[in-house]
Design an enzyme around this catalytic site. Structure first.
Site, short mmCIF file in Angstrom:
data_model
loop_
_atom_site.label_atom_id
_atom_site.label_comp_id
_atom_site.label_asym_id
_atom_site.label_seq_id
_atom_site.Cartn_x
_atom_site.Cartn_y
_atom_site.Cartn_z
CG HIS A 69 -1.99 -1.04 1.12
ND1 HIS A 69 -3.02 -1.14 2.03
CD2 HIS A 69 -2.23 -2.02 0.21
CE1 HIS A 69 -3.83 -2.12 1.69
NE2 HIS A 69 -3.35 -2.67 0.58
CD GLU A 71 -1.99 3.72 3.37
OE1 GLU A 71 -1.70 3.22 2.25
OE2 GLU A 71 -3.06 3.49 3.93
CB CYS A 97 -5.96 -1.48 5.24
SG CYS A 97 -4.18 -1.86 5.21
CB CYS A 100 -1.60 0.96 6.20
SG CYS A 100 -1.01 0.22 4.65
#
Length: 144
Positions: A69, A71, A97, A100
């Site tokens: 992801h 992040e 999520c 993260c």
């Protein structure tokens, strides 16, 4: 929040949106910036790990399990630099999520600004529980 901070948040978010365009993912492009003391100290977008082919989805259109992801890419990138994300703000085009969110907490990031809600809310719930400030800057109304 004061008007000056709101203007800065929207500017950094526009930059995160532009950064998301670097993603090779077809289903969703997400961008992230880590800002500390009004300086961008890291950036990231969703995609495969370094050295992998830049194909995020399998033949059925599902995201491959090893795709990172935005992040996570920004946090791991700052960890390889001489910068510290302690006390920083993360700007991300989609809310984090749960995985993260764990990284955000451990990285010492104190504020998360996001543009769209991710389909699952566990990440935001965990961030709130950890005392991380959450700021939504999208168009729909936030319900907190």
């Amino acid at each position: 929040m004061d008007e000056k901070q709101n203007i800065l948040d929207r500017r950094y978010m526009r930059m995160a949106e532009v950064w998301a365009e670097n993603s090779y993912c077809k289903r969703r492009k997400v961008g992230a910036l880590i800002v500390k003391d009004k300086m961008i100290i890291s950036d990231g977008y969703n995609g495969t790990p370094a050295g992998f082919e830049n194909i995020c989805e399998d033949e059925t259109g599902h995201t491959k399990s090893y795709v990172l992801h935005a992040e996570a890419n920004a946090i791991t990138k700052v960890s390889r630099s001489n910068n510290s994300s302690e006390g920083a703000t993360l700007y991300v085009t989609a809310s984090p999520c749960i995985e993260c969110a764990k990284l955000i907490i451990q990285a010492g990031i104190k504020r998360v600004v996001f543009l769209e809600y991710y389909r699952l809310s566990e990440g935001l719930d965990l961030l709130k529980r950890a005392g991380v400030e959450i700021c939504y800057v999208g168009d729909e109304k936030i319900d907190e």
